[in-house]
Design a protein around this motif. Sequence first.
Motif, PDB file in Angstrom:
ATOM      1  N   ALA A  77     -11.335  -3.899   1.945  1.00 35.38           N
ATOM      2  CA  ALA A  77     -12.085  -5.079   2.389  1.00 35.38           C
ATOM      3  C   ALA A  77     -11.224  -6.338   2.315  1.00 35.38           C
ATOM      4  N   GLY A  78     -10.245  -6.359   1.394  1.00 32.69           N
ATOM      5  CA  GLY A  78      -9.374  -7.524   1.235  1.00 32.69           C
ATOM      6  C   GLY A  78      -8.139  -7.494   2.118  1.00 32.69           C
ATOM      7  N   GLY A  79      -8.018  -6.478   2.961  1.00 29.24           N
ATOM      8  CA  GLY A  79      -6.883  -6.399   3.871  1.00 29.24           C
ATOM      9  C   GLY A  79      -5.629  -5.782   3.261  1.00 29.24           C
ATOM     10  N   HIS A  80      -5.761  -5.176   2.107  1.00 28.03           N
ATOM     11  CA  HIS A  80      -4.634  -4.513   1.448  1.00 28.03           C
ATOM     12  C   HIS A  80      -4.642  -3.045   1.872  1.00 28.03           C
ATOM     13  N   ARG A  81      -3.456  -2.457   1.975  1.00 23.41           N
ATOM     14  CA  ARG A  81      -3.378  -1.070   2.431  1.00 23.41           C
ATOM     15  C   ARG A  81      -2.735  -0.196   1.358  1.00 23.41           C
ATOM     16  N   VAL A  82      -3.444   0.845   0.951  1.00 23.85           N
ATOM     17  CA  VAL A  82      -2.878   1.824   0.022  1.00 23.85           C
ATOM     18  C   VAL A  82      -2.022   2.775   0.848  1.00 23.85           C
ATOM     19  N   ILE A  83      -0.741   2.820   0.530  1.00 31.71           N
ATOM     20  CA  ILE A  83       0.178   3.705   1.239  1.00 31.71           C
ATOM     21  C   ILE A  83       0.083   5.103   0.654  1.00 31.71           C
ATOM     22  N   VAL A  84       0.097   5.193  -0.660  1.00 26.34           N
ATOM     23  CA  VAL A  84      -0.055   6.466  -1.353  1.00 26.34           C
ATOM     24  C   VAL A  84      -0.519   6.156  -2.773  1.00 26.34           C
ATOM     25  N   ALA A  85      -1.303   7.039  -3.327  1.00 25.53           N
ATOM     26  CA  ALA A  85      -1.793   6.875  -4.699  1.00 25.53           C
ATOM     27  C   ALA A  85      -2.109   8.252  -5.251  1.00 25.53           C
ATOM     28  N   GLY A  86      -2.107   8.352  -6.564  1.00 24.75           N
ATOM     29  CA  GLY A  86      -2.511   9.613  -7.141  1.00 24.75           C
ATOM     30  C   GLY A  86      -2.265   9.693  -8.628  1.00 24.75           C
ATOM     31  N   PRO A  87      -2.932  10.642  -9.246  1.00 24.35           N
ATOM     32  CA  PRO A  87      -2.677  10.911 -10.656  1.00 24.35           C
ATOM     33  C   PRO A  87      -1.392  11.724 -10.787  1.00 24.35           C
ATOM     34  N   LEU A  88      -0.808  11.696 -11.960  1.00 19.80           N
ATOM     35  CA  LEU A  88       0.394  12.466 -12.243  1.00 19.80           C
ATOM     36  C   LEU A  88       0.075  13.566 -13.247  1.00 19.80           C
ATOM     37  N   THR A  89       0.849  14.624 -13.227  1.00 20.74           N
ATOM     38  CA  THR A  89       0.686  15.669 -14.225  1.00 20.74           C
ATOM     39  C   THR A  89       1.028  15.082 -15.594  1.00 20.74           C
TER      40      THR A  89
END
Length: 117
Positions: free
Chosen positions: A39-51
């Motif tokens: 909604a704020g115009g920010h873009r998540v390129i990649v995200a995730g939890p780590l082992t």
Amino acid sequence: MSRYLMLLPAPEEEWAQLPAEDHAKGAEAHRLFNQRLGAGGHRVIVAGPLTPSAEAISMRPDGSGGTLITDGPFTESREQIVGFYLIESADEVGLREICAGLASTGDLIELRRLVED
């Protein structure tokens, strides 16, 4: 546009022992965080939890031109990086506000801008 790496450090042992309802609250906080980013115009390129950090492979110079490879993290600390977001944004102030909102729900956050050429 700048890119930001948001690291999520946490005490892994404590986090693993939290009750299921606390994990559900955390998942909901991240769902709302992602919604606010969009909604704020920010873009998540990649995200995730780590082992878990115990499953990490550490590599460092051995002092004689080779590499020392060991199982586990580089440091023995209480907190390890458990997840991350790579975010693209033209509004650092707005991004900081949204990240602060997530931190207020209990997440520890380290936000760093990637060096640009």
